[in-house]
Design a protein around this motif. Structure first.
Motif, PDB file in Angstrom:
ATOM      1  N   ASP A  54      15.533 -13.911  40.349  1.00  0.00           N
ATOM      2  CA  ASP A  54      16.169 -15.224  40.392  1.00  0.00           C
ATOM      3  C   ASP A  54      15.351 -16.317  41.068  1.00  0.00           C
ATOM      4  OD1 ASP A  54      18.254 -14.231  38.994  1.00  0.00           O
ATOM      5  OD2 ASP A  54      19.685 -14.177  40.643  1.00  0.00           O
ATOM      6  N   GLU A  55      14.453 -15.950  41.952  1.00  0.00           N
ATOM      7  CA  GLU A  55      13.653 -16.982  42.611  1.00  0.00           C
ATOM      8  C   GLU A  55      12.668 -17.625  41.639  1.00  0.00           C
ATOM      9  OE1 GLU A  55      10.966 -17.652  46.650  1.00  0.00           O
ATOM     10  OE2 GLU A  55      11.341 -15.624  45.934  1.00  0.00           O
ATOM     11  N   ASP A  56      12.244 -16.888  40.622  1.00  0.00           N
ATOM     12  CA  ASP A  56      11.169 -17.364  39.746  1.00  0.00           C
ATOM     13  C   ASP A  56      11.588 -17.599  38.298  1.00  0.00           C
ATOM     14  OD1 ASP A  56       8.874 -17.079  41.706  1.00  0.00           O
ATOM     15  OD2 ASP A  56       9.683 -15.045  41.731  1.00  0.00           O
ATOM     16  N   TYR A  57      12.763 -17.106  37.905  1.00  0.00           N
ATOM     17  CA  TYR A  57      13.198 -17.230  36.513  1.00  0.00           C
ATOM     18  C   TYR A  57      14.672 -17.611  36.451  1.00  0.00           C
ATOM     19  CZ  TYR A  57       9.137 -14.117  35.896  1.00  0.00           C
ATOM     20  OH  TYR A  57       7.893 -13.546  35.940  1.00  0.00           O
ATOM     21  N   ASN A  58      15.063 -18.211  35.333  1.00  0.00           N
ATOM     22  CA  ASN A  58      16.463 -18.217  34.941  1.00  0.00           C
ATOM     23  C   ASN A  58      16.642 -17.038  33.988  1.00  0.00           C
ATOM     24  OD1 ASN A  58      17.347 -20.606  36.341  1.00  0.00           O
ATOM     25  ND2 ASN A  58      16.152 -21.781  34.865  1.00  0.00           N
ATOM     26  N   ARG A  59      17.879 -16.655  33.730  1.00  0.00           N
ATOM     27  CA  ARG A  59      18.103 -15.516  32.836  1.00  0.00           C
ATOM     28  C   ARG A  59      19.325 -15.748  31.963  1.00  0.00           C
ATOM     29  NH1 ARG A  59      21.727 -12.270  36.148  1.00  0.00           N
ATOM     30  NH2 ARG A  59      21.518 -12.869  38.335  1.00  0.00           N
ATOM     31  N   THR A  60      19.270 -15.188  30.765  1.00  0.00           N
ATOM     32  CA  THR A  60      20.382 -15.259  29.825  1.00  0.00           C
ATOM     33  C   THR A  60      20.587 -13.874  29.229  1.00  0.00           C
ATOM     34  OG1 THR A  60      21.219 -16.343  27.817  1.00  0.00           O
ATOM     35  CG2 THR A  60      18.837 -16.061  27.965  1.00  0.00           C
ATOM     36  N   HIS A  61      21.847 -13.525  28.963  1.00  0.00           N
ATOM     37  CA  HIS A  61      22.198 -12.143  28.623  1.00  0.00           C
ATOM     38  C   HIS A  61      22.986 -12.096  27.310  1.00  0.00           C
ATOM     39  CE1 HIS A  61      20.923 -11.137  32.683  1.00  0.00           C
ATOM     40  NE2 HIS A  61      21.710 -12.087  33.139  1.00  0.00           N
ATOM     41  N   PRO A  62      22.290 -12.076  26.179  1.00  0.00           N
ATOM     42  CA  PRO A  62      22.996 -12.141  24.889  1.00  0.00           C
ATOM     43  C   PRO A  62      23.939 -10.975  24.620  1.00  0.00           C
ATOM     44  CG  PRO A  62      20.627 -11.761  24.587  1.00  0.00           C
ATOM     45  CD  PRO A  62      20.822 -12.133  26.011  1.00  0.00           C
ATOM     46  N   PHE A  63      23.706  -9.802  25.223  1.00  0.00           N
ATOM     47  CA  PHE A  63      24.601  -8.671  24.979  1.00  0.00           C
ATOM     48  C   PHE A  63      25.907  -8.778  25.761  1.00  0.00           C
ATOM     49  CE2 PHE A  63      20.588  -6.528  23.712  1.00  0.00           C
ATOM     50  CZ  PHE A  63      20.983  -6.122  22.444  1.00  0.00           C
TER      51      PHE A  63
END
Length: 556
Positions: A415-424
């Protein structure tokens, strides 16, 4: 995911017109303005964060909190500060992917999106909770609202709370039931496949700088197949040893789709002091060095940070866990009419799954064994609902208990370096795949069929669990590994090629494990040698060393 924390100034007399602010907000949205959204009026301040693919729900959250409602929605978590009543409300997303951390001690209240953001806002390290440490050594994860950090609560899946900022500190927590599977209907394969493709489309189109987290497994391969069907070319990263089977297969997948793949340059093959320290402070003690997401190293982060990662998180719900025990007749677990026969079997398996690491811990901490065992038992009872099939019960347990704590803890290292998305884990995908006939969940049948249908060329590439092309099908014992195990034939299914990482712990880590065991209160009648022998015999020594390698930096 971006980092967010709110610190409250608990001085009596502060009000909406005071010159002293009621609270201070710190945040970093990793170059995506939708990762953290703020909405304000004269008397209230709302902060929303989470999966940008679900940002369309932000307006509804704003309207709901102004109407004194506390919503829990998929993919988006929030904090609302009512400055007139000096009350803060907060809610975690439906699946606990973006938990809320609440710290209360003396005159300090902090609400944060991660343990790391909380400690940064506090400005000093927090002690580790010994009960939580014992639970981590026993089960590899924590449960409910417990936190590895003292004086801290982990507000997870579908939970909301209110907290008065007055001297009374009135606190009320509500956990809503997870309703994600239609109770009476069954999904068709093509509808489930369409839901996955559309969810990937939403993730790609709604985020800044999308990047695929690619491995040799099926979850990320299915996302890649969806991108191929959508004619979308995303860059990808793959972590772990470049010589591993995972990295080799990921390279073949990337080459087949003509996309760039960035890999790790760390080939040391052992746990370095720098690696374990980075994991310790990023996870604040709840993520061991052997967690899969701990494999990402500094060189890979530097080359890829500030992207939004599309991850396969949650997809294992529908093909791993219970389904890896495939036996002929397991499709019956999808029939509610057989719940009296099948539900006890599912509950027994879940208990056995957690027992893999627990047996040695029960002998190390005999005075705590009953309390530790009761945590899993109580969750099994709390989530029991005969309105669903035994297979859906297993899915629900995995989503609410395993994914929301152990899996998410690893995700938060990013989380410090990326955003994230979770299609499943969009509501549509969870509902559609969760309601497929159980036969699609055994032997990864849905994933295998979906990949080959969307992108046949990806079906031509090796699967690491069979060491042959994915589209070649499975042998009897690969299809039913539970049957092979029952017959004493255990080498037909499971990764057998070069691993993602070779864990070699130093003598210093072994000494640290001794200190950890003493800190959490092992049975005084046992010598350290006895403890090591018991863990080695139970196959849990590597698990304990992986935690000790992290905790040694936080107990100083």
């Amino acid at each position: 995911m971006s980092q967010l924390s709110v610190k409250f100034n608990l001085i009596e007399g502060i009000n909406v017109n005071s010159s002293t602010p009621l609270y201070d907000v710190e945040h970093d949205c990793n170059n995506d303005k939708h990762a953290i959204v703020q909405m304000k009026n004269d008397w209230g301040h709302l902060v929303i964060w989470g999966d940008v693919a679900q940002k369309h729900q932000d307006a509804n959250i704003w309207h709901n909190v102004q109407d004194n409602q506390s919503p829990s929605v998929a993919g988006r978590s929030w904090i609302f500060i009512n400055k007139l009543t000096r009350t803060v409300f907060a809610g975690s997303d439906s699946f606990g992917l973006f938990p809320v951390f609440l710290y209360q001690c003396d005159d300090t209240i902090i609400i944060a999106s991660s343990r790391q953001a909380l400690v940064k806002q506090l400005g000093k390290p927090l002690s580790l909770d010994t009960d939580a440490m014992r639970c981590m050594l026993t089960f590899g994860q924590l449960f409910n609202e417990s936190s590895i950090l003292k004086d801290t609560q982990h507000i997870g899946a579908s939970s909301t709370f209110s907290l008065s900022l007055t001297s009374e500190r009135l606190f009320e927590l509500t956990t809503n039931p997870l309703i994600c599977f239609p109770r009476e209907s069954t999904t068709r394969f093509k509808d489930a496949l369409e839901a996955v493709v559309e969810s990937v489309r939403s993730s790609v189109t709604n985020c800044e700088n999308p990047m695929l987290s690619l491995s040799g497994g099926l979850d990320s391969r299915l996302i890649l197949a969806c991108c191929e069907a959508l004619n979308v070319k995303l860059p990808a990263l793959c972590y772990g040893n470049k010589l591993s089977a995972d990295a080799r297969i990921a390279n073949e997948l990337a080459a087949a789709c003509n996309i760039s793949l960035i890999t790790s340059t760390d080939l040391n093959g052992h746990i370095t002091e720098a690696n374990s320290r980075r994991i310790a402070f990023a996870g604040q003690g709840e993520v061991p060095v052997h967690h899969a997401h701990a494999l990402i190293d500094e060189s890979l982060i530097e080359a890829t940070k500030h992207h939004t990662l599309l991850t396969g998180t949650g997809a294992e719900t529908y093909r791993a866990f219970y389904y890896d025990r495939g036996m002929p007749g397991f499709s019956a677990f999808g029939l509610k009419c057989l719940n009296k026969l099948t539900m006890p079997r599912v509950q027994r398996y879940i208990t056995e799954e957690y027992g893999k690491t627990a047996s040695a811990a029960y002998t190390l901490f005999p005075q705590h064994a009953e309390q530790l065992q009761s945590q899993v038992t109580e969750l099994l009872l709390a989530l029991n609902d005969n309105a669903f099939s035994a297979a859906q019960y297993a899915d629900n347990f995995y989503l609410r208990v395993r994914a929301a704590r152990m899996v998410v803890a690893g995700q938060q290292l990013l989380d410090e370096d990326y955003n994230r998305t979770h299609p499943f884990l969009s509501p549509e995908v969870v509902s559609s795949i969760g309601s497929l006939p159980a036969r699609y969940k055994l032997s990864s049948a849905f994933h295998r069929k979906a990949i080959c249908k969307l992108s046949p060329k990806l079906g031509d590439i090796e699967w690491d669990k069979t060491s042959k092309p994915l589209n070649q099908g499975l042998t009897l014992f690969q299809r039913y590994p539970g049957l092979a195990s029952r017959l004493g034939l255990n080498n037909f299914f499971g990764k057998s090629a070069a691993p993602m990482f070779q864990y070699k712990y130093s003598d210093h880590t072994s000494h640290s494990l001794c200190a950890v065991l003493k800190y959490v209160g092992i049975d005084n009648a046992k010598s350290m040698r006895d403890c090591y022998e018991e863990m080695e015999k139970a196959g849990t020594l590597a698990h304990a060393l992986g935690l000790a390698a992290v905790w040694q930096h936080l107990l100083k």
